[in-house]
Scaffold this motif. Sequence first.
Motif, PDB file in Angstrom:
ATOM      1  N   GLN A 248       0.824  -1.200   0.000  1.00 30.76           N
ATOM      2  CA  GLN A 248       0.000   0.000   0.000  1.00 30.76           C
ATOM      3  C   GLN A 248       0.863   1.257   0.000  1.00 30.76           C
ATOM      4  OE1 GLN A 248      -2.491   0.502   3.471  1.00 30.76           O
ATOM      5  NE2 GLN A 248      -4.019   1.663   2.312  1.00 30.76           N
ATOM      6  N   GLU A 249       1.946   1.257   0.766  1.00 29.86           N
ATOM      7  CA  GLU A 249       2.851   2.408   0.807  1.00 29.86           C
ATOM      8  C   GLU A 249       3.468   2.659  -0.560  1.00 29.86           C
ATOM      9  OE1 GLU A 249       5.662   1.468   3.812  1.00 29.86           O
ATOM     10  OE2 GLU A 249       4.280   1.802   5.488  1.00 29.86           O
ATOM     11  N   CYS A 250       3.871   1.577  -1.221  1.00 24.44           N
ATOM     12  CA  CYS A 250       4.491   1.716  -2.547  1.00 24.44           C
ATOM     13  C   CYS A 250       3.502   2.275  -3.561  1.00 24.44           C
ATOM     14  CB  CYS A 250       5.018   0.378  -3.028  1.00 24.44           C
ATOM     15  SG  CYS A 250       6.465  -0.210  -2.125  1.00 24.44           S
ATOM     16  N   PHE A 251       2.271   1.785  -3.537  1.00 26.20           N
ATOM     17  CA  PHE A 251       1.264   2.256  -4.479  1.00 26.20           C
ATOM     18  C   PHE A 251       0.954   3.737  -4.244  1.00 26.20           C
ATOM     19  CE2 PHE A 251      -0.394  -2.338  -4.550  1.00 26.20           C
ATOM     20  CZ  PHE A 251       0.433  -2.653  -5.617  1.00 26.20           C
ATOM     21  N   LYS A 252       0.872   4.128  -2.975  1.00 27.74           N
ATOM     22  CA  LYS A 252       0.593   5.528  -2.666  1.00 27.74           C
ATOM     23  C   LYS A 252       1.733   6.430  -3.140  1.00 27.74           C
ATOM     24  CE  LYS A 252      -2.537   5.027   1.304  1.00 27.74           C
ATOM     25  NZ  LYS A 252      -2.723   5.295   2.762  1.00 27.74           N
ATOM     26  N   THR A 253       2.958   5.958  -2.964  1.00 25.56           N
ATOM     27  CA  THR A 253       4.102   6.749  -3.420  1.00 25.56           C
ATOM     28  C   THR A 253       4.097   6.881  -4.934  1.00 25.56           C
ATOM     29  OG1 THR A 253       5.440   5.989  -1.547  1.00 25.56           O
ATOM     30  CG2 THR A 253       6.618   6.937  -3.430  1.00 25.56           C
ATOM     31  N   ALA A 254       3.822   5.777  -5.623  1.00 27.12           N
ATOM     32  CA  ALA A 254       3.766   5.807  -7.085  1.00 27.12           C
ATOM     33  C   ALA A 254       2.686   6.775  -7.559  1.00 27.12           C
ATOM     34  CB  ALA A 254       3.502   4.409  -7.633  1.00 27.12           C
ATOM     35  N   GLN A 255       1.529   6.738  -6.900  1.00 27.76           N
ATOM     36  CA  GLN A 255       0.445   7.633  -7.294  1.00 27.76           C
ATOM     37  C   GLN A 255       0.814   9.092  -7.033  1.00 27.76           C
ATOM     38  OE1 GLN A 255      -3.146   7.576  -4.942  1.00 27.76           O
ATOM     39  NE2 GLN A 255      -4.443   8.008  -6.712  1.00 27.76           N
ATOM     40  N   ALA A 256       1.482   9.352  -5.904  1.00 26.68           N
ATOM     41  CA  ALA A 256       1.889  10.723  -5.593  1.00 26.68           C
ATOM     42  C   ALA A 256       2.881  11.250  -6.642  1.00 26.68           C
ATOM     43  CB  ALA A 256       2.516  10.775  -4.202  1.00 26.68           C
ATOM     44  N   LEU A 257       3.725  10.369  -7.150  1.00 27.65           N
ATOM     45  CA  LEU A 257       4.709  10.784  -8.153  1.00 27.65           C
ATOM     46  C   LEU A 257       4.075  11.001  -9.514  1.00 27.65           C
ATOM     47  CD1 LEU A 257       7.652   8.401  -7.172  1.00 27.65           C
ATOM     48  CD2 LEU A 257       7.598  10.901  -6.937  1.00 27.65           C
ATOM     49  N   ASN A 258       3.025  10.235  -9.791  1.00 23.62           N
ATOM     50  CA  ASN A 258       2.349  10.354 -11.091  1.00 23.62           C
ATOM     51  C   ASN A 258       0.844  10.155 -10.900  1.00 23.62           C
ATOM     52  OD1 ASN A 258       1.564  10.418 -13.731  1.00 23.62           O
ATOM     53  ND2 ASN A 258       2.824   8.693 -14.410  1.00 23.62           N
ATOM     54  N   PRO A 259       0.152  11.218 -10.469  1.00 18.33           N
ATOM     55  CA  PRO A 259      -1.279  11.090 -10.172  1.00 18.33           C
ATOM     56  C   PRO A 259      -2.134  10.738 -11.386  1.00 18.33           C
ATOM     57  CG  PRO A 259      -0.339  13.108  -9.242  1.00 18.33           C
ATOM     58  CD  PRO A 259       0.685  12.554 -10.182  1.00 18.33           C
ATOM     59  N   LYS A 260      -1.634  10.957 -12.578  1.00 15.51           N
ATOM     60  CA  LYS A 260      -2.436  10.708 -13.783  1.00 15.51           C
ATOM     61  C   LYS A 260      -2.417   9.239 -14.218  1.00 15.51           C
ATOM     62  CE  LYS A 260      -1.858  15.375 -15.647  1.00 15.51           C
ATOM     63  NZ  LYS A 260      -1.396  16.176 -16.826  1.00 15.51           N
ATOM     64  N   GLU A 261      -1.515   8.461 -13.652  1.00 19.59           N
ATOM     65  CA  GLU A 261      -1.400   7.063 -14.063  1.00 19.59           C
ATOM     66  C   GLU A 261      -2.532   6.238 -13.459  1.00 19.59           C
ATOM     67  OE1 GLU A 261      -0.972   3.906 -15.664  1.00 19.59           O
ATOM     68  OE2 GLU A 261       0.697   5.226 -16.225  1.00 19.59           O
ATOM     69  N   THR A 262      -3.375   5.719 -14.318  1.00 18.90           N
ATOM     70  CA  THR A 262      -4.571   5.005 -13.836  1.00 18.90           C
ATOM     71  C   THR A 262      -4.208   3.717 -13.102  1.00 18.90           C
ATOM     72  OG1 THR A 262      -4.771   3.910 -15.995  1.00 18.90           O
ATOM     73  CG2 THR A 262      -6.035   5.935 -15.657  1.00 18.90           C
TER      74      THR A 262
END
Length: 302
Positions: A248-262
């Motif tokens: 979950q932490e990794c996914f949140k970090t990835a989303q924060a870095l690229n919020p547009k990535e579905t």
Amino acid sequence: MIETLTDSLESAGINLKNLEAEWRRRIDSRLLETEEVDRLGTRMQRIMDSYRGADRKQFALWIEKSYDLLVADRAHESLHFLKTALEHEPANSELGLLLAEVYFQAQEYVNAKECVLQVLTARPAHFEANFLMGLIQHRKGDLREAQATLEMAVGLKKESSAAHASLGSLLAEVGNNQQALEHLATALKLKPSAPVHFLMGAVYYGAGEHKRAIQHLRKATKLDPQFGEAYYQLGLLCLEMNQLRKAQECFKTAQALNPKETRYRKRVRSFSEDATGPDQLNTLIREELLLLKCEGGEKRTK
């Protein structure tokens, strides 16, 4: 510019569409950094030093204009001036190689190959020309030829991290994991690199060594905290190993870095949906894990 390509190729060889797109955007922006501009300036000076024609003033104007366009991130526009300059002095190997690299970045592989062949005809043992030819062959799907050419490049310059990384990525793609790991390990000894750690993670995942895969993905994120795809793939591996909090932490970090990535948003939401747990996600995970799964149907351009 060949060193900028060096970083780009490390991801390109992985043949991961999402990673390559993300990495290429970031690598292109590095041309604006002082170090890259200085390196390009040195390349341009070598081109001028190699000039043996009768109109040095006009040749210098073409080279200066192409330099300005490259620094301004307008590489495609620079092609006209580089081509004109090379037509004026076809024997200028330094210029031919630079033009080949710009073609390569523009994914115009046929034109890139023609330029490199001219350089190799005059200088068969030219490291950068052999190296770039191997990359072109790899991009075009000529894997056997690419392997032979990259092996030649490694032989010409054993201290090249990029050459070892490129050969390692190709060997991984054809299933020769042992040799792939050897070259990738050598590449990391020569120069720590987030994309190479990412690829090491891919190879180890393909071999079923998930803990080692996670170790290398973590190193990739430490070396490059902006490497969103590495966080995402790390999250998928943690999820597959039932390490839910870390995933979950990794996914949140990835989303924060690229919020547009579905894909990133989808994984973050999955933790708040009661109907979607690790068991239900398992099939999706295996389908979505891109590590070392070459897109065989992907059409290689030009």
